[in-house]
Write a protein that holds these residues in place. Structure first.
Motif, mmCIF file in Angstrom:
data_model
loop_
_atom_site.group_PDB
_atom_site.id
_atom_site.type_symbol
_atom_site.label_atom_id
_atom_site.label_comp_id
_atom_site.label_asym_id
_atom_site.label_seq_id
_atom_site.Cartn_x
_atom_site.Cartn_y
_atom_site.Cartn_z
ATOM 1 N N HIS A 1 -18.166 41.664 50.311
ATOM 2 C CA HIS A 1 -18.516 40.915 51.592
ATOM 3 C C HIS A 1 -17.215 41.148 52.926
ATOM 4 C CE1 HIS A 1 -20.077 37.374 53.778
ATOM 5 N NE2 HIS A 1 -18.832 36.880 53.960
ATOM 6 N N LEU A 2 -16.165 41.000 52.257
ATOM 7 C CA LEU A 2 -15.027 41.247 53.268
ATOM 8 C C LEU A 2 -15.080 42.676 53.907
ATOM 9 C CD1 LEU A 2 -11.974 39.564 51.307
ATOM 10 C CD2 LEU A 2 -13.289 38.700 53.127
ATOM 11 N N LEU A 3 -15.612 43.330 53.427
ATOM 12 C CA LEU A 3 -15.896 44.924 53.902
ATOM 13 C C LEU A 3 -17.072 44.978 54.694
ATOM 14 C CD1 LEU A 3 -14.671 47.194 50.708
ATOM 15 C CD2 LEU A 3 -13.402 46.586 53.055
ATOM 16 N N GLY A 4 -17.757 43.938 54.873
ATOM 17 C CA GLY A 4 -18.791 43.880 55.745
ATOM 18 C C GLY A 4 -20.294 44.377 55.081
ATOM 19 N N GLY A 5 -20.220 44.493 53.551
ATOM 20 C CA GLY A 5 -21.381 44.858 52.871
ATOM 21 C C GLY A 5 -22.325 43.766 52.705
ATOM 22 N N PRO A 6 -23.590 44.130 52.411
ATOM 23 C CA PRO A 6 -24.674 43.057 52.374
ATOM 24 C C PRO A 6 -24.650 42.161 51.189
ATOM 25 C CG PRO A 6 -25.630 45.265 51.721
ATOM 26 C CD PRO A 6 -24.248 45.437 52.145
ATOM 27 N N VAL A 7 -23.414 41.473 50.981
ATOM 28 C CA VAL A 7 -23.379 40.947 49.634
ATOM 29 C C VAL A 7 -22.667 39.385 49.732
ATOM 30 C CG1 VAL A 7 -21.904 41.021 47.440
ATOM 31 C CG2 VAL A 7 -22.907 43.159 48.562
ATOM 32 N N GLU A 8 -23.273 38.696 49.305
ATOM 33 C CA GLU A 8 -22.826 37.095 49.249
ATOM 34 C C GLU A 8 -21.894 36.899 48.047
ATOM 35 O OE1 GLU A 8 -23.304 34.751 51.706
ATOM 36 O OE2 GLU A 8 -24.275 36.318 52.598
ATOM 37 N N TYR A 9 -20.863 36.090 48.243
ATOM 38 C CA TYR A 9 -19.849 35.933 47.483
ATOM 39 C C TYR A 9 -20.590 34.404 46.732
ATOM 40 C CZ TYR A 9 -15.594 33.690 45.421
ATOM 41 O OH TYR A 9 -14.617 33.152 44.489
ATOM 42 N N SER A 10 -20.670 34.613 45.322
ATOM 43 C CA SER A 10 -21.136 33.344 44.738
ATOM 44 C C SER A 10 -20.108 32.532 43.908
ATOM 45 C CB SER A 10 -22.478 33.719 43.817
ATOM 46 O OG SER A 10 -22.093 34.478 42.699
ATOM 47 N N GLY A 11 -18.790 32.885 44.020
ATOM 48 C CA GLY A 11 -17.905 32.262 43.081
ATOM 49 C C GLY A 11 -17.483 30.862 44.122
ATOM 50 N N ARG A 12 -16.251 30.457 43.354
ATOM 51 C CA ARG A 12 -15.628 29.094 43.910
ATOM 52 C C ARG A 12 -14.808 29.433 44.947
ATOM 53 N NH1 ARG A 12 -12.672 27.754 38.433
ATOM 54 N NH2 ARG A 12 -12.953 29.920 38.242
ATOM 55 N N GLU A 13 -14.704 28.278 45.654
ATOM 56 C CA GLU A 13 -13.740 28.677 46.658
ATOM 57 C C GLU A 13 -12.184 28.978 46.226
ATOM 58 O OE1 GLU A 13 -13.853 27.729 50.196
ATOM 59 O OE2 GLU A 13 -16.240 27.648 49.864
ATOM 60 N N PRO B 1 -17.016 49.323 56.822
ATOM 61 C CA PRO B 1 -15.910 49.350 55.867
ATOM 62 C C PRO B 1 -16.623 49.728 54.448
ATOM 63 C CG PRO B 1 -15.102 47.957 57.171
ATOM 64 C CD PRO B 1 -16.458 47.841 57.712
ATOM 65 N N TYR B 2 -17.473 49.002 54.250
ATOM 66 C CA TYR B 2 -18.036 48.933 53.037
ATOM 67 C C TYR B 2 -18.953 50.250 52.858
ATOM 68 C CZ TYR B 2 -21.571 47.343 49.177
ATOM 69 O OH TYR B 2 -22.332 47.272 48.035
ATOM 70 N N ALA B 3 -19.651 50.698 53.884
ATOM 71 C CA ALA B 3 -20.248 52.157 53.606
ATOM 72 C C ALA B 3 -19.300 53.071 53.713
ATOM 73 C CB ALA B 3 -21.215 52.238 54.977
ATOM 74 N N ARG B 4 -18.092 52.984 54.256
ATOM 75 C CA ARG B 4 -17.209 54.119 54.325
ATOM 76 C C ARG B 4 -16.240 54.334 53.187
ATOM 77 N NH1 ARG B 4 -13.013 52.393 58.580
ATOM 78 N NH2 ARG B 4 -12.047 54.599 58.003
ATOM 79 N N VAL B 5 -16.210 53.364 52.385
ATOM 80 C CA VAL B 5 -15.478 53.349 51.055
ATOM 81 C C VAL B 5 -16.582 53.807 49.956
ATOM 82 C CG1 VAL B 5 -14.002 51.432 51.683
ATOM 83 C CG2 VAL B 5 -15.765 50.937 50.136
ATOM 84 N N GLY B 6 -17.862 53.949 50.217
ATOM 85 C CA GLY B 6 -18.721 54.392 49.138
ATOM 86 C C GLY B 6 -19.645 53.141 48.497
ATOM 87 N N GLY B 7 -19.617 52.079 49.138
ATOM 88 C CA GLY B 7 -20.524 50.870 48.625
ATOM 89 C C GLY B 7 -20.017 50.340 47.391
ATOM 90 N N GLY B 8 -20.946 49.625 46.778
ATOM 91 C CA GLY B 8 -20.840 48.821 45.662
ATOM 92 C C GLY B 8 -20.023 49.593 44.553
ATOM 93 N N LYS B 9 -20.683 50.571 44.314
ATOM 94 C CA LYS B 9 -20.205 51.499 42.895
ATOM 95 C C LYS B 9 -18.593 51.682 43.379
ATOM 96 C CE LYS B 9 -21.134 54.127 39.318
ATOM 97 N NZ LYS B 9 -21.444 55.449 39.513
ATOM 98 N N ALA B 10 -18.160 52.109 44.507
ATOM 99 C CA ALA B 10 -16.693 52.349 44.738
ATOM 100 C C ALA B 10 -16.112 50.864 44.535
ATOM 101 C CB ALA B 10 -16.516 52.980 46.190
#
Ligand code: HEM
Length: 129
Positions: free
Chosen positions: A62-74, A13-22
């Protein structure tokens, strides 16, 4: 089925929406709507918005399946003590769906994010109504 079709089916889904920029465009618009909402804006009075946006972009990516880690709090820790009502939650969800829709994110992806939003509601809401 052709090879091209297969490749498209396998896109995240991450790629389908257009990645990080989108995703950044969606998150910017989302917080624009949230901060323009008089019922919600006061919650963010003392929030460092650049930091919040960065974490929100990471989480959604991350939820969209992108190669990104979430670094915020729970999510439970981030919202603890904010006294967020279920009505506030519904409004925030509406603004997020509006930002996703405006950006042309496909309905199936919005629906699947919506499922996640329902699942995390108990971590965020601490007050009825
Ligand atoms: C709809 C689902 C929601 C998601 C996925 C979500 C996600 C997040 C994330 C990822 C952060 C950043 C945490 C960090 O930087 O460590 C955050 C912070 C925050 N959220 Fe939410 N949130 C949601 C709903 C809400 C609602 C309904 C409100 C209030 C009406 C709210 C108010 C806040 C505030 C004020 C902060 C910043 C807290 C601070 O400055 O310490 N959020 N949220």
């Amino acid at each position: 089925m052709t090879e091209v079709d297969t490749a498209q089916d396998e896109q995240t889904p991450y790629a389908r929406v257009g990645g990080g920029k989108a995703v950044s465009v969606v998150v910017d618009r989302f917080y624009q709507l949230v901060l323009a909402d008089p019922q919600l804006a006061p919650y963010f009075d003392s929030t460092e918005m650049a930091n919040l946006k960065r974490h929100q972009v990471q989480l959604i990516s991350h939820l969209l399946g992108g190669p990104v880690e979430y670094s915020g709090r729970e999510l439970r820790d981030a919202h603890a003590g904010l006294d967020i009502s279920s009505g506030d939650y519904a409004l925030v969800t509406q603004h997020l769906v509006a930002a996703l829709t405006e950006a042309g994110v496909p309905d199936d992806i919005i629906a699947s994010l919506g499922g996640t939003l329902v699942a995390v509601e108990p971590d965020i809401v601490s007050r009825e109504s």
